[in-house]
Every structure is written in C-alpha cells, then in structure tokens.
Design a protein around this motif. Structure first.
Motif, short mmCIF file in Angstrom:
data_model
loop_
_atom_site.label_atom_id
_atom_site.label_comp_id
_atom_site.label_asym_id
_atom_site.label_seq_id
_atom_site.Cartn_x
_atom_site.Cartn_y
_atom_site.Cartn_z
N ARG A 144 0.80 -1.23 0.00
CA ARG A 144 0.00 0.00 0.00
C ARG A 144 0.82 1.27 0.00
O ARG A 144 0.34 2.30 -0.42
CB ARG A 144 -0.95 -0.02 1.19
CG ARG A 144 -2.02 -1.06 1.00
CD ARG A 144 -3.00 -1.06 2.13
NE ARG A 144 -3.72 0.20 2.23
CZ ARG A 144 -4.57 0.45 3.20
NH1 ARG A 144 -4.79 -0.44 4.14
NH2 ARG A 144 -5.20 1.61 3.24
N PRO B 98 3.49 3.40 -1.64
CA PRO B 98 4.28 3.38 -2.88
C PRO B 98 5.78 3.54 -2.64
O PRO B 98 6.59 3.14 -3.48
CB PRO B 98 3.72 4.54 -3.69
CG PRO B 98 2.90 5.35 -2.77
CD PRO B 98 2.51 4.47 -1.62
N PHE C 278 11.39 17.68 -11.33
CA PHE C 278 10.64 16.43 -11.21
C PHE C 278 11.42 15.42 -10.37
O PHE C 278 10.91 14.83 -9.42
CB PHE C 278 10.34 15.87 -12.60
CG PHE C 278 9.76 14.48 -12.60
CD1 PHE C 278 8.43 14.27 -12.30
CD2 PHE C 278 10.56 13.37 -12.88
CE1 PHE C 278 7.89 12.99 -12.29
CE2 PHE C 278 10.04 12.09 -12.87
CZ PHE C 278 8.69 11.91 -12.57
N MET D 58 11.74 16.48 -6.77
CA MET D 58 10.48 16.24 -6.07
C MET D 58 10.42 14.79 -5.58
O MET D 58 10.02 14.51 -4.45
CB MET D 58 9.32 16.54 -7.03
CG MET D 58 7.94 16.26 -6.54
SD MET D 58 6.71 16.83 -7.77
CE MET D 58 6.46 15.35 -8.74
N ALA E 292 10.36 13.39 -1.73
CA ALA E 292 9.33 12.48 -1.25
C ALA E 292 9.96 11.26 -0.59
O ALA E 292 9.41 10.69 0.35
CB ALA E 292 8.41 12.07 -2.40
N GLU F 233 4.92 11.51 -8.71
CA GLU F 233 3.69 12.24 -8.41
C GLU F 233 2.79 11.47 -7.45
O GLU F 233 2.13 12.05 -6.60
CB GLU F 233 2.95 12.58 -9.69
CG GLU F 233 3.62 13.74 -10.42
CD GLU F 233 3.08 13.95 -11.79
OE1 GLU F 233 2.50 14.99 -12.05
OE2 GLU F 233 3.25 13.03 -12.61
N GLU G 266 3.77 9.61 -5.06
CA GLU G 266 4.31 9.77 -3.70
C GLU G 266 4.06 11.17 -3.17
O GLU G 266 3.76 11.34 -1.99
CB GLU G 266 5.81 9.43 -3.70
CG GLU G 266 6.03 7.94 -3.94
CD GLU G 266 7.49 7.56 -4.14
OE1 GLU G 266 8.37 8.26 -3.63
OE2 GLU G 266 7.75 6.55 -4.83
N VAL G 267 4.15 12.18 -4.04
CA VAL G 267 3.93 13.56 -3.60
C VAL G 267 2.44 13.79 -3.27
O VAL G 267 2.10 14.45 -2.29
CB VAL G 267 4.42 14.57 -4.66
CG1 VAL G 267 4.06 15.99 -4.28
CG2 VAL G 267 5.93 14.44 -4.82
N ARG H 279 0.38 11.61 -2.18
CA ARG H 279 0.15 10.94 -0.91
C ARG H 279 0.62 11.81 0.27
O ARG H 279 -0.06 11.91 1.29
CB ARG H 279 0.97 9.65 -0.96
CG ARG H 279 0.59 8.64 0.04
CD ARG H 279 1.45 7.41 -0.17
NE ARG H 279 1.29 6.55 0.97
CZ ARG H 279 0.32 5.66 1.07
NH1 ARG H 279 -0.53 5.50 0.09
NH2 ARG H 279 0.21 4.92 2.14
N GLU H 280 1.76 12.47 0.08
CA GLU H 280 2.24 13.37 1.13
C GLU H 280 1.27 14.52 1.36
O GLU H 280 1.05 14.93 2.49
CB GLU H 280 3.59 13.95 0.74
CG GLU H 280 4.74 13.08 1.11
CD GLU H 280 6.06 13.83 1.07
OE1 GLU H 280 6.07 15.04 0.74
OE2 GLU H 280 7.07 13.20 1.35
N ILE I 207 -5.17 5.68 3.29
CA ILE I 207 -5.18 6.02 1.86
C ILE I 207 -5.26 4.74 1.03
O ILE I 207 -4.51 3.79 1.28
CB ILE I 207 -3.90 6.80 1.47
CG1 ILE I 207 -3.82 8.10 2.28
CG2 ILE I 207 -3.88 7.11 -0.03
CD1 ILE I 207 -2.57 8.92 2.01
#
Lengths: 263, 235
Positions: A81, A83, A106, A109, A113, B147, B149-150, B152-153, B164
């Motif tokens: 669940r 990622p 990109f 980012m 994360a 994207e 992961e972002v 989700r944040e 989630i």
C-alpha cells in the motif's frame, strides 16, 4: 537507502483460471532479481491483466484469481500500500508526469518524497536516461516537452536510481523508441527483474523467459536457452536496419529502395 | 438500526461512481441502497439501478447547496434504507465547493480524489479530506511514481492519520483494503448522528436571492477585499 527491510529474493505467481473458469496450466512461476521475462499473446489474451496481478499483489481477488507471493509467503500490507515501500515500479504508455516541471525539479520532487539527499543521484538518473534514448535529455528541459521515448526512458531510470525498485514492469513501451537492449542489459546488471508486455519480436527474444497468453490464461512458458540465438542475431540486425530507415525518413530522405539500409 | 452509512464525497469526475460500483460489486447487490444528491442533473441512480438492480434515489438540490440538502434528508434516507432491509446506504454527494464535509459521526466518510488532479489538489481540498476516514485516490495508473508519492504526502499533510487507498477504480485494484474497512463498520444511529464538523455559513443575503455585487449591498455574512486574513472565518 529507501529499500524495504526484507529484500526481495523471489516473487511467485500461483495459477488462477482462464476466462471460462478452467484452471491455468502451470504450477508456479518464480521471478528472481536479474530475470528478464516477456509476456506475449494476441490483444485481449490477458497480458496486461497478468502484470496487473503482479502490480497489485493479487490474492485471489482479481478476475484471474491468481495469487502473488513474496519470498514464498503473502506480502505484508505496507509493502503493497505504501508506494515508497512497494518493490514494484510499473510503467505503461499512459503513465505521465502531469505537473509542468523541469526534469530536474521532477527528480528532486521524487528525491524529497523519498527523503533522500541528492549526492549525485539526480545526475545519475539523467545519465542513465540518456543511455536508453537516442535523443538526449538535460535537467533544464520541461517534462511536458519530452518525447514518448524520452519520458519512458526517464521513468525507467527513475525506477532504477531513485525508487530502487527490484521489479520493473513495462507495458508495451517498445513503440516509444528506446534502446531496448540497453534497458535489458542495464537492468540485468543491476539485478532488477524486468517483465515486458510486448508485441515486439526483438524484445521477446532478448528476454530469457517468454510467457504466452491465451483466453485470459497462461498458455505456455518458454525458456529458449540458446535455441533462438540465430534468430535473435537476425532480428537484432533487422531492428538496427529499421532504426537506420527511421533516421533516414526523419531526416527527410526519399527512399527509392530499402537495400541501402542493408536489408 | 441495522443500516451502515457510507458517505462518499469528492470533486466532480474524481471517480466517485466508479468507487461506488466497486463497493456494490464486492458487497453483493442484496444489501445495498443508494442515494445521489446533485444540483440539476444526475444519472448515476438510473445507471446503478439498471446495472445492479438495487434500490436507488436521487434528490436535486436546485437552489439549495447540495450538501445542505444532504444534511436535511439523510435521516429520512436511512429510514428508507432500513425499511427496504438494506445493510448499507451509499450516499454520494455532488462534489462542488469541497468545503463541506457531509460525513456523520457513525458513517464511513470516503473522500474520492483523482491522482490526475495535480499534486497540490489535496491541500486545496483540506476540509473535505480532514474529516474523512479514508481517502480513495483514483486513476493511479496514469501518473508517474514521483507524483504518486507527492500526492500521498499532500493528503497526509491535510489529514495525518487518514487511511489512503490508491486504485484504478475501473479495474478495482486494491479495493480489498477498502472492503476490509467496510466490513468492520458500525450501524448508523439515525437520530443521534451529527455532522463531524461545522459546515461553512450557508445563510446570507446571496443565498436568499439578492443579486447585487459588493459587500456594501449585503448584510450578515460580508467581507471587503482588504482584510488581514485571506480565509473567511465564521462569526
């Protein structure tokens, strides 16, 4: 790094049923780091459903009723669940970066994360991308201006370098114009397992194992070994010839005959 | 009461109905009733009645705010579902200003968000997310890993403890986790259940039909452009 606590030693696909409910004709399919597999079969034969089962770690709860085991047992919930913990990266023709960002933004980012320091990771990802695609990219290019091949190449590099995903699933990306042999070589070197859904004879012969789908089920599993070496060499040459032709057409030539390409 | 209320909120085209279909498919049609509230047009009730043969109802809110309408009719709707012998009432909101949170104390609050709505979307929809139990992120197959992961944040920034579920709702991937949560739900208590949060102020001179522009023409809930705080807080 970010990798989950338990390294992935194997992934096992247990059989489900075909579209009319008959059991599939195999005991189990094991996938290990460094394996290269292609999934072939006509449109609608269940190729994408097969890799979807792997991507969601099906537990008999998808239409195919297959089950996926990690290191021999049912995978834990956060492995599936979250990622950032998931050991699988799937890249399809429809996977996109929607934000209007530069390549560098990109990737940073994604680094943020993952709570990773840059330490050259970003450049490594761009370098790897440029090994997969003929048209080089740079950090200041916008994601939205990249071609299909460049985007796919970048996502594969991102999956290898930043996600560090041990298993990579590619759904029909061959039309995007990436150096398929480089992708396969690199992933094999880096001990990644790679599974291609493909209609491309070159990709099919480059992989060690070939799974043939029919009517929603696995019909055959082929491990050609050395048997296809001659054919592979011929197809590699045809593929290279096609690339030359493609370049000639792109550069605006009229082709009176294709013999010039060496066919 | 033996009816469990699942309140589904989220912006238009996020995939609310696709999620509803997966839930009905997994629960079995015998147990489910469905209520749709929208402003002037909605077809989901007819679509679901045809596809699954379940009892459905729709309410057009017209001149009233649709979430306001939902608050008015939800108690009656629970009694309607109970009379039919349904175990679950799925209540799908219109998904407009994203400021209301139609979840009640004993319901399961689902907010449905689309992964393609941009990485800042969860922050813009904070009130909708903050009081929900579960955020269902749809169209997950279309966006890049970074994207995902972002996004989700962003959801976790709006609601740190929220569950989630990322799904391709048309295929129904990962729905098993949502179904595990649904199977553990408590029934609603139609008369005791209240809203989880206070909705934004809904009675003002605009609501009663005054069309003039400019705060000078209105009274009650007003504000000029130049105020220290950008966010309007009720008095």
């Amino acid at each position: 790094m970010t990798l989950q606590n338990t390294p992935i030693q194997s992934l096992t696909v247990l059989p489900g049923t075909n579209r009319i409910g008959d059991p599939e004709n195999f005991n189990e399919i094991s996938i290990h780091p460094g394996d290269t597999i292609s999934i072939v079969g006509p449109t609608g034969s269940g190729k994408t459903a097969f890799i979807n089962d792997i991507e969601v770690f099906a537990q008999g709860d998808t239409v195919t009723r297959r089950k996926i085991l990690v290191n021999g047992s049912e995978p834990s919930e956060d492995l599936i669940r979250d990622p950032a913990k998931k050991p699988i990266a799937m890249i399809t023709q429809s996977t996109k970066c929607l934000a209007d960002l530069t390549v560098e933004k990109f990737l940073s980012m994604h680094l943020r994360a993952r709570k990773l320091e840059n330490n050259g990771i970003l450049d490594a990802a761009i370098d790897l991308t440029n090994q997969f695609t003929g048209e080089k990219i740079s950090g200041c290019m916008r994601m939205s201006s990249l071609s299909g091949g460049q985007t796919r190449s970048l996502f594969v590099a991102d999956a290898v370098i930043i996600s560090d995903a041990p298993i990579i699933l590619l759904d029909e990306v061959e039309n995007a114009g990436i150096f398929k042999n480089r992708v396969i070589e690199t992933l094999r070197e880096k001990k990644k397992a790679i599974i291609f859904v493909t209609h491309d004879p070159y990709v099919a012969l480059l992989t060690e194992k070939r799974i043939v789908m029919k009517g929603g089920a696995v019909e055959k599993i082929l491990t050609p070994g050395g048997e296809e070496q001659t054919a592979l060499a011929q197809i590699a040459k045809m593929d290279a010839d096609m690339m030359v032709l493609r370049e000639r057409i792109r550069s605006g030539e009229l082709l009176s005959a294709v013999t010039g390409a060496g066919i | 009461m033996n009816v469990r209320l699942i309140a589904i909120a989220g912006p238009p085209s996020a995939g609310k109905t696709a999620v509803v279909k997966q839930i009905i498919h997994n629960l079995g049609t015998a147990k489910v009733a469905y209520l749709k509230i929208d402003v002037v047009q909605a077809w989901e009730d007819e679509e679901l009645a045809t596809e699954f043969g379940i009892p459905t109802k729709k309410v057009y809110s017209g001149d009233m705010c649709p979430d306001h309408m939902g608050i008015m009719v939800i108690r009656d709707a629970l009694l309607w579902a109970e009379e039919l012998g349904a175990e679950y009432l799925l209540y799908e909101s219109a998904g407009l200003c994203l400021r209301c949170t139609p979840y009640t104390t004993n319901s399961l609050g689902l907010c449905v968000l689309s992964a393609v709505s941009g990485t800042h979307a969860p922050l813009k929809m904070a009130p909708l997310i903050a009081l929900a139990d579960v955020a269902v992120v749809t169209k997950i197959d279309l966006v890049s890993q970074a994207e995902k992961e972002v996004f989700r944040e962003g959801i976790h920034q709006s609601a740190p403890g929220i569950d989630i579920i990322e799904t391709n709702a048309v295929q129904g991937t990962s729905m098993r986790y949502l179904m595990q949560i649904i199977k553990q739900m408590k029934p609603a208590e139609s008369e005791k259940d209240t809203l989880r949060g206070v909705p934004p102020l809904g009675v003002c001179t605009v609501c009663i039909g005054k069309k003039e522009t400019g705060w000078q023409e209105h009274f009650g809930v007003i504000r000029p452009l130049a105020v220290p705080d950008n966010l309007y807080r009720g008095e």
